[in-house]
Design a protein around this motif. Structure first.
Motif, mmCIF file in Angstrom:
data_model
loop_
_atom_site.group_PDB
_atom_site.id
_atom_site.type_symbol
_atom_site.label_atom_id
_atom_site.label_comp_id
_atom_site.label_asym_id
_atom_site.label_seq_id
_atom_site.Cartn_x
_atom_site.Cartn_y
_atom_site.Cartn_z
ATOM 1 N N ILE A 1 0.840 -1.195 0.000
ATOM 2 C CA ILE A 1 0.000 0.000 0.000
ATOM 3 C C ILE A 1 0.877 1.248 0.000
ATOM 4 N N SER A 2 0.366 2.335 -0.620
ATOM 5 C CA SER A 2 1.141 3.573 -0.680
ATOM 6 C C SER A 2 1.083 4.285 0.666
ATOM 7 N N SER A 3 -0.107 4.315 1.277
ATOM 8 C CA SER A 3 -0.217 4.851 2.630
ATOM 9 C C SER A 3 -1.487 4.330 3.272
ATOM 10 N N GLY A 4 -1.587 4.494 4.591
ATOM 11 C CA GLY A 4 -2.770 4.029 5.301
ATOM 12 C C GLY A 4 -2.450 2.889 6.248
ATOM 13 N N GLU A 5 -3.508 2.398 6.888
ATOM 14 C CA GLU A 5 -3.324 1.340 7.868
ATOM 15 C C GLU A 5 -4.477 0.351 7.745
ATOM 16 N N ILE A 6 -4.147 -0.935 7.867
ATOM 17 C CA ILE A 6 -5.189 -1.961 7.777
ATOM 18 C C ILE A 6 -5.044 -2.923 8.954
ATOM 19 N N LYS A 7 -6.165 -3.191 9.619
ATOM 20 C CA LYS A 7 -6.128 -4.159 10.713
ATOM 21 C C LYS A 7 -7.200 -5.212 10.499
ATOM 22 N N ILE A 8 -6.833 -6.441 10.807
ATOM 23 C CA ILE A 8 -7.826 -7.515 10.784
ATOM 24 C C ILE A 8 -7.867 -8.126 12.174
ATOM 25 N N ASN A 9 -9.059 -8.164 12.741
ATOM 26 C CA ASN A 9 -9.212 -8.690 14.090
ATOM 27 C C ASN A 9 -8.274 -7.975 15.064
ATOM 28 N N GLY A 10 -8.066 -6.690 14.808
ATOM 29 C CA GLY A 10 -7.233 -5.882 15.695
ATOM 30 C C GLY A 10 -5.738 -5.971 15.438
ATOM 31 N N LEU A 11 -5.319 -6.819 14.491
ATOM 32 C CA LEU A 11 -3.882 -6.985 14.244
ATOM 33 C C LEU A 11 -3.467 -6.318 12.935
ATOM 34 N N ASP A 12 -2.294 -5.716 12.948
ATOM 35 C CA ASP A 12 -1.749 -5.136 11.726
ATOM 36 C C ASP A 12 -1.391 -6.261 10.753
ATOM 37 N N VAL A 13 -1.933 -6.173 9.557
ATOM 38 C CA VAL A 13 -1.791 -7.267 8.592
ATOM 39 C C VAL A 13 -0.335 -7.504 8.202
ATOM 40 N N LYS A 14 0.381 -6.421 7.999
ATOM 41 C CA LYS A 14 1.757 -6.550 7.523
ATOM 42 C C LYS A 14 2.657 -7.191 8.586
ATOM 43 N N LYS A 15 2.408 -6.825 9.837
ATOM 44 C CA LYS A 15 3.301 -7.304 10.904
ATOM 45 C C LYS A 15 2.947 -8.711 11.375
ATOM 46 N N ASN A 16 1.671 -9.121 11.205
ATOM 47 C CA ASN A 16 1.253 -10.443 11.717
ATOM 48 C C ASN A 16 0.679 -11.304 10.603
ATOM 49 N N GLU A 17 1.362 -11.273 9.457
ATOM 50 C CA GLU A 17 0.807 -11.864 8.246
ATOM 51 C C GLU A 17 0.251 -13.282 8.455
ATOM 52 N N LYS A 18 1.098 -14.153 8.977
ATOM 53 C CA LYS A 18 0.701 -15.553 9.072
ATOM 54 C C LYS A 18 -0.464 -15.754 10.038
ATOM 55 N N GLU A 19 -0.391 -15.081 11.160
ATOM 56 C CA GLU A 19 -1.424 -15.218 12.179
ATOM 57 C C GLU A 19 -2.764 -14.707 11.655
ATOM 58 N N LYS B 1 -3.697 -14.413 8.510
ATOM 59 C CA LYS B 1 -4.210 -15.211 7.398
ATOM 60 C C LYS B 1 -4.789 -16.552 7.844
ATOM 61 N N ARG B 2 -4.430 -16.984 9.039
ATOM 62 C CA ARG B 2 -4.990 -18.224 9.572
ATOM 63 C C ARG B 2 -6.509 -18.151 9.724
ATOM 64 N N ASN B 3 -7.025 -16.935 9.893
ATOM 65 C CA ASN B 3 -8.467 -16.769 10.128
ATOM 66 C C ASN B 3 -9.247 -16.340 8.895
ATOM 67 N N ILE B 4 -8.557 -16.282 7.751
ATOM 68 C CA ILE B 4 -9.203 -15.742 6.556
ATOM 69 C C ILE B 4 -9.402 -16.807 5.492
ATOM 70 N N GLY B 5 -10.569 -16.744 4.840
ATOM 71 C CA GLY B 5 -10.786 -17.507 3.613
ATOM 72 C C GLY B 5 -10.973 -16.487 2.512
ATOM 73 N N TYR B 6 -10.341 -16.713 1.372
ATOM 74 C CA TYR B 6 -10.357 -15.695 0.320
ATOM 75 C C TYR B 6 -10.705 -16.322 -1.020
ATOM 76 N N LEU B 7 -11.694 -15.746 -1.664
ATOM 77 C CA LEU B 7 -12.018 -16.139 -3.036
ATOM 78 C C LEU B 7 -11.608 -14.989 -3.936
ATOM 79 N N PRO B 8 -10.518 -15.146 -4.698
ATOM 80 C CA PRO B 8 -10.091 -14.035 -5.549
ATOM 81 C C PRO B 8 -10.991 -13.870 -6.770
ATOM 82 N N GLU B 9 -10.914 -12.700 -7.369
ATOM 83 C CA GLU B 9 -11.576 -12.472 -8.648
ATOM 84 C C GLU B 9 -10.817 -13.340 -9.655
ATOM 85 N N ASN B 10 -11.505 -13.999 -10.567
ATOM 86 C CA ASN B 10 -10.866 -14.919 -11.517
ATOM 87 C C ASN B 10 -9.992 -15.954 -10.805
#
Lengths: 262, 306
Positions: free
Chosen positions: B55-73, B75-84
């Motif tokens: 990302i160019s700027s900004g902040e993103i949190k999932i379940n209260g955790l910073d995505v970049k710093k706790n990537e593996k943890e 992603k353990r709670n996410i299911g993702y269906l990408p476009e195509n």
């Protein structure tokens, strides 16, 4: 960590072993090695393992092993990004480093099994037909050939992490092959002529030291017993060259892939 | 508690601003619809949430955790269906799913039961390379919900599906939501979002125009649905019958087609009235407000409720 890496490696192995090219290469290695041994010395019949190595060094090893390595790796990253499966793969609880490592191990096993099957079966057939076969030299040959394949796999994975399209990565892979197996020879001959241009005797030590840089010629230095070995040109250094070609591009690929946009 | 928090997210591609200062939140347990036309920045936002792009700027949190710093943890709670969504063509459907299951630490038995549920059991041992677009999409959904993630991120989940497939996916989304799964889905179809979502974020050209409940969205739009009915033959008798139906606010006739303005609850009564008057319906379409109309409504009146 290990479980995830092994899962990725296994998947890569399964996905690529079904590739008909790979089966074809295995067969090609087998046939060329047997022919090389049988016709290598037509007067005396079957050629010994050591003699066979020298015959196939300039065919199978020099041309085909780099091709396998490059072919398996060039699309490994950019191809998966382009097709779209990288998005879902990276949404799983994996790190990008684990993805690269898993892919390298999986594709590396494809190369190693191809070499092992091709050269291995040929070796057994030859050994059964000649008196007192030199197993040691042949096993070293198989080992260093695998290392050469892994080196080119590593280079192609680096290309795959740099380029933004599969087609461009393929171009990079083709250039890499042409450079190391064809242009290199011209380059070396050119340098030799330049060194001799003042009428002096060429410095063969320097000549062979430069050959250490190219993974293909480094491999030849290990297998070709006619080349004088010295402090710089040694089995150890040639092996080190192959190891560096395996490790350095892979680490660079990891570094680039960490920053890659999917 | 917020499941997803996005603050001032901006993403440039060279000089192009794909996402421009976007902030929104997705609450735990809700179905959040991310609505916008193709190319509005939906997929880029989703990729930013999953840290697939830098990302160019900004902040993103999932379940209260910073995505970049706790990537593996994270992603353990996410299911993702990408476009195509795409799979490994040389592997069978089951081999592909086993691969995902192994990495997610999900049970392999779950794969087969999900294949059955999504009507793919017969193709379990077929190579994915031979699958149709709709089958791939359903397999993509299975891959996403494997391992019972707490958050599902679905990028255009019904794209490429036949009507039966759309119903299947919708039902599954609602069922999972009842079991407490938070769902973030993107769509360019207004009715889809209106039907299943609790709240909606509306994005256009990289800018978040509104964040609102679906109830408010529908109230704000207040565009009366219009049904177009094509008849075999039109008579005054039929037109009178339609006009007499309670709730019909107006009609418009063009050749053999009658456009009826009415609330959606009246639709069935109109059809009955026509048939009682001896009319024969050839075709019936419901016309809904376009995304452009939605954008107009929200931009005219400023960004409220965001």
């Amino acid at each position: 960590m290990t479980k995830v890496v092994l899962s990725i490696a296994k998947k890569e192995f399964l996905d690529n072993i079904r590739n008909y090219w790979i089966l074809g290469f295995s067969l090609l290695f087998l046939v060329i090695t047997l022919l090389g041994s049988y016709f290598g010395s037509i007067l005396v019949g079957w050629q010994d393992l050591e003699g066979t190595i020298e015959t196939i060094e300039n065919t199978v090893v020099r041309f085909f092993i780099p091709i396998i390595g490059l072919m398996l790796g060039y699309a490994s990253i950019v191809g998966e990004i382009e097709r779209g499966s990288m998005s879902s793969l990276l949404s799983l609880p994996v790190t990008r480093d684990e993805v690269i490592l898993g892919k390298f191990l999986g594709l590396g096993s494809v190369i190693c099994s191809t070499i092992l099957i091709g050269f291995g079966i040929a070796g057994i057939v030859i050994a059964a037909n000649v008196p007192s076969p030199n197993y040691g030299a042949y096993l070293i040959f198989i080992g260093t050939s695998m290392l050469l394949g892994l080196g080119f796999l590593s280079i192609s994975m680096l290309l795959s992490s740099i380029f933004k399209s599969r087609a461009a990565a393929m171009g990079g892979a083709i250039f890499t092959w042409v450079f190391f197996s064809i242009i290199w020879t011209f380059l070396i001959v050119g340098i030799a002529f330049y060194l001799m241009s003042d009428g002096s005797k060429p410095n063969m030590d320097l000549f062979y030291s430069i050959q250490l840089i190219n993974p293909i010629t480094a491999h030849s230095l290990i297998e070709n017993t006619n080349i004088p070995h010295n402090v710089v040109v040694s089995y150890e250094h040639a092996t080190l060259s192959l190891l560096l070609w395996t490790i350095v591009p892979l680490l660079t690929a990891t570094w680039i892939f960490r920053r890659k946009e999917i | 508690m917020d499941m997803i928090e996005v603050y001032d997210l901006t993403k440039h591609y060279g000089g192009f601003k794909a996402v421009d200062n976007v902030s929104f939140n997705v609450k735990e347990g809700e179905i959040f619809g991310f609505l916008g036309p193709n190319g509005a920045g939906k997929t880029t936002t989703i990729k930013a949430i999953l840290h697939l792009v830098n990302i160019s700027s900004g902040e993103i949190k999932i379940n209260g955790l910073d995505v970049k710093k706790n990537e593996k943890e994270v992603k353990r709670n996410i299911g993702y269906l990408p476009e195509n969504v795409a799979f490994y063509d040389n592997l069978t459907a089951l081999q592909n799913l086993y691969f995902y299951a192994d990495i997610k630490n999900a049970s392999r038995a779950e794969c087969m039961s999900l294949l059955e549920e999504f009507r793919l059991k017969d193709s379990a041992y077929r190579r994915v390379g031979k699958f149709s677009k709709g089958m791939i999409q359903r397999l993509g959904m299975i891959q996403a919900i494997l391992g019972e993630p707490r958050l599902l991120i679905l990028d255009e989940p019904t794209a490429g599906l036949d009507p039966r497939g759309v119903v299947l996916i919708r039902k599954k989304i609602q069922e999972l939501n009842r079991r407490g799964v938070t769902i973030f889905l993107s769509s360019h179809i207004l009715s889809e979002v209106q039907e299943i979502c609790d709240r909606v974020g509306i994005i256009n050209r990289g800018v978040l125009i509104a964040q609102d409940t679906v109830q408010n969205l529908s109230k704000k739009l207040d565009i009366k649905p219009k049904i177009s009915i094509e008849l075999e033959k039109i008579s005054d008798q039929i037109l009178d019958a339609i006009k007499k139906v309670e709730g019909v606010e107006g009609i418009d006739v063009l050749e053999n087609t009658v456009d009826v303005i009415c609330s959606s609850g009246v639709k069935a009564k109109v059809v009955v009235a026509i048939e009682n008057a001896g009319g024969k319906i050839i075709n019936l379409r419901t016309r809904e407000p376009s995304l452009e109309e939605v954008f107009m409504k929200y931009t005219e009146e400023g960004v409220e409720g965001a």
